[in-house]
Write an enzyme that holds these catalytic residues in place. Sequence first.
Site, PDB file in Angstrom:
ATOM      1  N   GLY A   1       0.823  -1.207   0.000  1.00 41.04           N
ATOM      2  CA  GLY A   1       0.000   0.000   0.000  1.00 41.04           C
ATOM      3  C   GLY A   1       0.853   1.250   0.000  1.00 41.04           C
ATOM      4  O   GLY A   1       0.540   2.249   0.650  1.00 41.04           O
TER       5      GLY A   1
ATOM      6  N   VAL B   1      -2.581  -8.007  -2.689  1.00 41.43           N
ATOM      7  CA  VAL B   1      -2.098  -8.663  -1.480  1.00 41.43           C
ATOM      8  C   VAL B   1      -3.138  -9.571  -0.837  1.00 41.43           C
ATOM      9  O   VAL B   1      -2.838 -10.267   0.143  1.00 41.43           O
ATOM     10  CB  VAL B   1      -1.583  -7.630  -0.449  1.00 41.43           C
ATOM     11  CG1 VAL B   1      -0.317  -6.971  -0.944  1.00 41.43           C
ATOM     12  CG2 VAL B   1      -2.648  -6.599  -0.110  1.00 41.43           C
TER      13      VAL B   1
ATOM     14  N   TYR C   1     -13.639  -2.424  10.061  1.00 40.84           N
ATOM     15  CA  TYR C   1     -12.277  -1.900  10.160  1.00 40.84           C
ATOM     16  C   TYR C   1     -11.717  -2.113  11.575  1.00 40.84           C
ATOM     17  O   TYR C   1     -10.562  -2.527  11.738  1.00 40.84           O
ATOM     18  CB  TYR C   1     -12.297  -0.414   9.802  1.00 40.84           C
ATOM     19  CG  TYR C   1     -10.948   0.236   9.659  1.00 40.84           C
ATOM     20  CD1 TYR C   1     -10.152  -0.002   8.545  1.00 40.84           C
ATOM     21  CD2 TYR C   1     -10.474   1.125  10.620  1.00 40.84           C
ATOM     22  CE1 TYR C   1      -8.918   0.620   8.402  1.00 40.84           C
ATOM     23  CE2 TYR C   1      -9.246   1.752  10.488  1.00 40.84           C
ATOM     24  CZ  TYR C   1      -8.467   1.491   9.378  1.00 40.84           C
ATOM     25  OH  TYR C   1      -7.248   2.111   9.244  1.00 40.84           O
TER      26      TYR C   1
END
Length: 258
Positions: A13, A70, A160
């Site tokens: 990232g 990923v 999250y």
Amino acid sequence: MRRFVDRVAVVTGAAQGIGAATARRLAAEGATVAVVDLNADRAGVAADEISAAAEVAAAGGGARGFGCDVTDGPAVAALMDQVVEAYGRLDILVNNAGITRDNLLFKMPAEEWDAVLTTNLTSMFHCCQAVQRHMVAARYGKIVNLSSRSALGNRGQVNYAAAKAGVQGLTATLAIELGPFNINVNAVAPGYIATAMTAATAERVGASPEEHQQQVAAQTPLRRVGQPGEIASVVAFLASDDASYVSGQTLYVNGGAR
């Protein structure tokens, strides 16, 4: 400082935000950095910008872009093998790739839960599993995982928050398993950092990024929000031999917020 001369690092990232700042910081201290992003072109642009930076050239560091999803285990394994083939070693892994799909629990589709857990947590499993083969053989390695203050709970981010809490459990367990091979595994849990991701959060709650940052700053003891470079400096410490006896820890970097 030139703590990473002759070291090879992978940062996921890394085309923007905290990842880009981290890749640049490691390169500015002499590392060769694999800048990994889902989009190979974006990774290449970021890597070129890092390599062209004066402080990177002065330290003998550099960067190269790599495209990789990923969340795809075999693709991750191939990436890590490619890095080792290109540079002969792999010393540092920074697991930074992540997304948000914010929503309240009663409105959250299962697809949003799955997307965030897969990208923010399962991807780290893939990356750590792939690099450990190389690090165990070398009897050396530094892994730094990006968690978040949201791991403590945050309205509208059940997916999250769960993923970032999982990162801390993953980190603690890998430190136990990999420690006998001289591999340090730690996590950094940022508070509010001025990035594209937090700008998206601002939009979700109906504020501009500037307004949202002002609101958060007013509730933060240091009376400001953080910058990507401030997280990069902490990641660099944990990735260095200065942190040789630090492992299994999650360090909150949030301006003193409680």
